[in-house]
Design a protein around this motif. Structure first.
Motif, short mmCIF file in Angstrom:
data_model
loop_
_atom_site.label_atom_id
_atom_site.label_comp_id
_atom_site.label_asym_id
_atom_site.label_seq_id
_atom_site.Cartn_x
_atom_site.Cartn_y
_atom_site.Cartn_z
N UNK A 46 0.84 -1.20 0.00
CA UNK A 46 0.00 0.00 0.00
C UNK A 46 0.87 1.25 0.00
N UNK A 47 1.89 1.27 0.85
CA UNK A 47 2.77 2.44 0.92
C UNK A 47 3.51 2.66 -0.40
N UNK A 48 3.94 1.58 -1.01
CA UNK A 48 4.62 1.68 -2.31
C UNK A 48 3.65 2.21 -3.37
N UNK A 49 2.42 1.71 -3.36
CA UNK A 49 1.42 2.16 -4.33
C UNK A 49 1.05 3.62 -4.12
N UNK A 50 0.91 4.03 -2.85
CA UNK A 50 0.61 5.44 -2.56
C UNK A 50 1.73 6.35 -3.05
N UNK A 51 2.97 5.90 -2.87
CA UNK A 51 4.11 6.69 -3.35
C UNK A 51 4.08 6.79 -4.87
N UNK A 52 3.83 5.66 -5.54
CA UNK A 52 3.77 5.66 -7.02
C UNK A 52 2.64 6.57 -7.50
N UNK A 53 1.52 6.54 -6.80
CA UNK A 53 0.39 7.39 -7.15
C UNK A 53 0.76 8.86 -7.01
N UNK A 54 1.45 9.21 -5.94
CA UNK A 54 1.87 10.60 -5.72
C UNK A 54 2.85 11.05 -6.79
N UNK A 55 3.78 10.17 -7.15
CA UNK A 55 4.75 10.49 -8.21
C UNK A 55 4.02 10.70 -9.54
N UNK A 56 3.06 9.83 -9.83
CA UNK A 56 2.31 9.94 -11.08
C UNK A 56 1.48 11.23 -11.12
N UNK A 57 0.86 11.57 -10.00
CA UNK A 57 0.08 12.81 -9.95
C UNK A 57 0.97 14.03 -10.17
N UNK A 58 2.15 14.01 -9.58
CA UNK A 58 3.08 15.13 -9.76
C UNK A 58 3.55 15.20 -11.21
N UNK A 59 3.83 14.04 -11.80
CA UNK A 59 4.25 14.01 -13.20
C UNK A 59 3.13 14.53 -14.10
N UNK A 60 1.90 14.15 -13.79
CA UNK A 60 0.75 14.64 -14.57
C UNK A 60 0.61 16.16 -14.42
N UNK A 61 0.77 16.65 -13.19
CA UNK A 61 0.67 18.09 -12.96
C UNK A 61 1.73 18.84 -13.76
N UNK A 62 2.96 18.32 -13.72
CA UNK A 62 4.05 18.97 -14.45
C UNK A 62 3.82 18.90 -15.96
N UNK A 63 3.35 17.75 -16.44
CA UNK A 63 3.10 17.60 -17.87
C UNK A 63 1.98 18.54 -18.32
N UNK A 64 0.95 18.66 -17.51
CA UNK A 64 -0.16 19.56 -17.83
C UNK A 64 0.31 21.00 -17.85
N UNK A 65 1.12 21.36 -16.87
CA UNK A 65 1.66 22.72 -16.82
C UNK A 65 2.52 23.01 -18.05
N UNK A 66 3.35 22.04 -18.42
CA UNK A 66 4.22 22.20 -19.60
C UNK A 66 3.38 22.30 -20.87
N UNK A 67 2.35 21.47 -20.99
CA UNK A 67 1.49 21.51 -22.17
C UNK A 67 0.74 22.84 -22.26
N UNK A 68 0.24 23.32 -21.12
CA UNK A 68 -0.47 24.60 -21.12
C UNK A 68 0.46 25.73 -21.53
N UNK A 69 1.70 25.70 -21.06
CA UNK A 69 2.67 26.73 -21.44
C UNK A 69 2.97 26.65 -22.93
N UNK A 70 3.10 25.44 -23.46
CA UNK A 70 3.37 25.27 -24.89
C UNK A 70 2.19 25.78 -25.73
N UNK A 71 0.96 25.46 -25.29
CA UNK A 71 -0.21 25.96 -26.01
C UNK A 71 -0.26 27.49 -25.96
N UNK A 72 0.05 28.05 -24.83
CA UNK A 72 0.03 29.51 -24.71
C UNK A 72 1.07 30.15 -25.63
N UNK A 73 2.26 29.55 -25.68
CA UNK A 73 3.30 30.07 -26.57
C UNK A 73 2.86 29.99 -28.04
N UNK A 74 2.25 28.86 -28.41
CA UNK A 74 1.74 28.71 -29.78
C UNK A 74 0.67 29.76 -30.06
#
Length: 128
Positions: A46-74
């Motif tokens: 459970x602890x390992x899965x919770x950690x993986x989930x947190x890492x994935x959520x952070x990666x998604x947040x960063x990817x979304x932020x990067x995509x939004x910035x790229x769209x704004x630049x375009x």
């Protein structure tokens, strides 16, 4: 009065830790239905899965932020092109480069950005 079994994830984890600590090698609990090593294994998973989930959520947040910035630049680059074309008197039928040779498309193509500009400003205000 018997306590309710917790439903909050953190409380469940804490309860598992307390059970493991209190029952491991405890002669008062000689034969638990779930061996403490197995309970510890489940807790670790459970602890390992919770950690993986947190890492994935952070990666998604960063990817979304990067995509939004790229769209704004375009968007901003296209807005600059629209302003450039208008400044140089390039309109509608004169905009073959922008519309890939389809005369009559440029103003209709670029007019949609005015609506998008309002939407982008609203989104920025909501985030800020």
């Amino acid at each position: 009065m018997e306590r309710e079994f917790p439903t909050d994830e953190d409380e469940i984890i804490e309860l598992a830790r307390k059970i493991i600590k209190g029952m491991t090698n405890n002669p008062d609990f000689p034969d638990p239905p779930v061996p403490m090593a197995e309970l510890q294994k489940h807790l670790d998973e459970v602890l390992k899965a919770k950690h993986a989930e947190a890492v994935a959520k952070e990666a998604e947040r960063q990817a979304t932020e990067k995509a939004q910035a790229a769209w704004e630049e375009l968007y901003l680059a296209q807005q600059s092109m629209r302003e450039y074309n208008r400044k140089h008197g390039i309109r509608d039928n004169d905009t073959h480069l922008v519309t890939s040779g389809r005369a009559g498309q440029a103003d209709r193509f670029f007019s949609q950005f005015s609506d998008q500009d309002e939407s982008l400003q609203i989104q920025k205000k909501e985030k800020g």
